[in-house]
Design a protein around this motif. Structure first.
Motif, PDB file in Angstrom:
ATOM      1  N   TYR A   1      41.353  35.775  31.243  1.00 42.22           N
ATOM      2  CA  TYR A   1      41.656  35.044  30.135  1.00 42.22           C
ATOM      3  C   TYR A   1      41.236  35.808  29.088  1.00 42.22           C
TER       4      TYR A   1
ATOM      5  N   ARG B   1      42.442  26.677  24.586  1.00 40.87           N
ATOM      6  CA  ARG B   1      42.282  27.870  26.161  1.00 40.87           C
ATOM      7  C   ARG B   1      41.050  27.247  26.201  1.00 40.87           C
TER       8      ARG B   1
ATOM      9  N   LEU C   1      37.835  34.135  36.007  1.00 38.98           N
ATOM     10  CA  LEU C   1      38.544  33.473  34.774  1.00 38.98           C
ATOM     11  C   LEU C   1      38.407  34.660  33.043  1.00 38.98           C
TER      12      LEU C   1
ATOM     13  N   VAL D   1      39.309  26.467  30.211  1.00 42.58           N
ATOM     14  CA  VAL D   1      38.553  27.082  30.179  1.00 42.58           C
ATOM     15  C   VAL D   1      37.218  26.688  30.860  1.00 42.58           C
TER      16      VAL D   1
END
Length: 295
Positions: A185, A163, A181, A167
């Protein structure tokens, strides 16, 4: 004395011409502490064992030896103070009153050991040769997005790493999306402020994070997710304030104190060496490779 043990598989060894170890007398253990004395004055085992508590070591034997040497040095100084008929008044200390013996040792050293004062030129020379010791630490202003996973969570770490890479790819083309973001996240409370960690100095973060900051320039995004025990971080370095060398005038007194303390230690060690060389010391070696007069 009764035979402690006989191996039924062996005869007395005579037929084979073998000298077997005796099982009738157990081996004699070595004493924990040998007799320690200075010019005929013995230092008691109890005093050495008590002193050993003040000497952390890898094993009890090392602590006992260090304690014996420390008490030998103390006895040397006390005997010399007595020989010089030194009298001293105990001083009041922060943690209590100085003992009469400690006062005598202090007065002996003050009277017999000359400690030179560090000159300004000596302090300046030390400053010029060790400027790195007198520099302020750099300050970093950074943001991060944390993809959390514990060190022992292999599956979770694999997912967090994947992940983080995904990103990071987005941020490489849209760096202005960092705050959004981070909010979406990041597993760090800093996500509420766009991942902002504020000002960081040496020791503020874990070593891996700190090393990443040191390798980055202001305005840069970390090239890869940074792995720490917490998981994987995407880092953006907003600002870097380089450390500055402190002016000599600001550190001159500190340097002077350092140099004079070092001179004091060396001079006292040399004085004790002279006393030890003229004394009859039994049971310990002050001049051994790990002795206090060699280190």
């Amino acid at each position: 004395m009764a035979n402690l043990y006989t191996n039924p598989n062996l005869d007395d060894g005579a037929s084979a011409g073998i000298d077997l170890p005796s099982t009738k007398v157990p081996p004699k253990s070595q004493p924990v502490i040998t007799t320690v004395s200075v010019n005929g004055t013995q230092i008691s085992e109890q005093d050495i064992l008590s002193e050993a508590q003040n000497h952390p070591a890898a094993n009890p034997g090392q602590a006992v030896r260090a304690a014996a040497r420390a008490l030998v040095v103390r006895e040397l100084l006390l005997q010399q103070a007595k020989a010089l008929n030194i009298k001293a008044t105990p001083e009041q200390l922060e943690d209590g009153c100085e003992t009469a013996e400690d006062a005598a040792i202090r007065e002996l050293i003050e009277q017999e050991v000359a400690i030179p004062s560090a000159s300004r030129d000596e302090c300046l020379r030390y400053y010029e040769n060790n400027k790195a010791r007198f520099s302020s630490e750099p300050i970093y202003e950074a943001c991060h997005i944390l993809f959390a996973a514990g060190s022992d969570q292999q599956t979770a770490r694999s997912i967090a790493k994947a992940r983080a890479h995904d990103v990071l790819k987005v941020l490489q083309t849209k760096p202005e999306a960092f705050s959004d973001l981070a909010l979406e996240y990041s597993a760090c409370p800093s996500k509420e402020t766009g991942g902002n960690l504020g000002q960081l100095t040496k020791g503020s973060t874990v070593p891996e994070f700190e090393q990443a900051l040191q390798s980055m320039q202001a305005g840069e995004l970390s090239e890869l997710p940074v792995e720490t025990k917490f998981g994987y971080h995407i880092i953006f370095l907003n600002r870097k304030i380089e450390g500055n060398t402190l002016p000599f005038e600001h550190v001159e007194e500190t340097i002077k104190a350092w140099l004079e303390a070092a001179s004091w230690s060396k001079a006292v060690s040399q004085y004790i060496t002279i006393l030890a060389g003229a004394a009859d010391i039994q049971g310990t070696d002050l001049f051994g490779s790990d002795g206090p007069l060699v280190q």
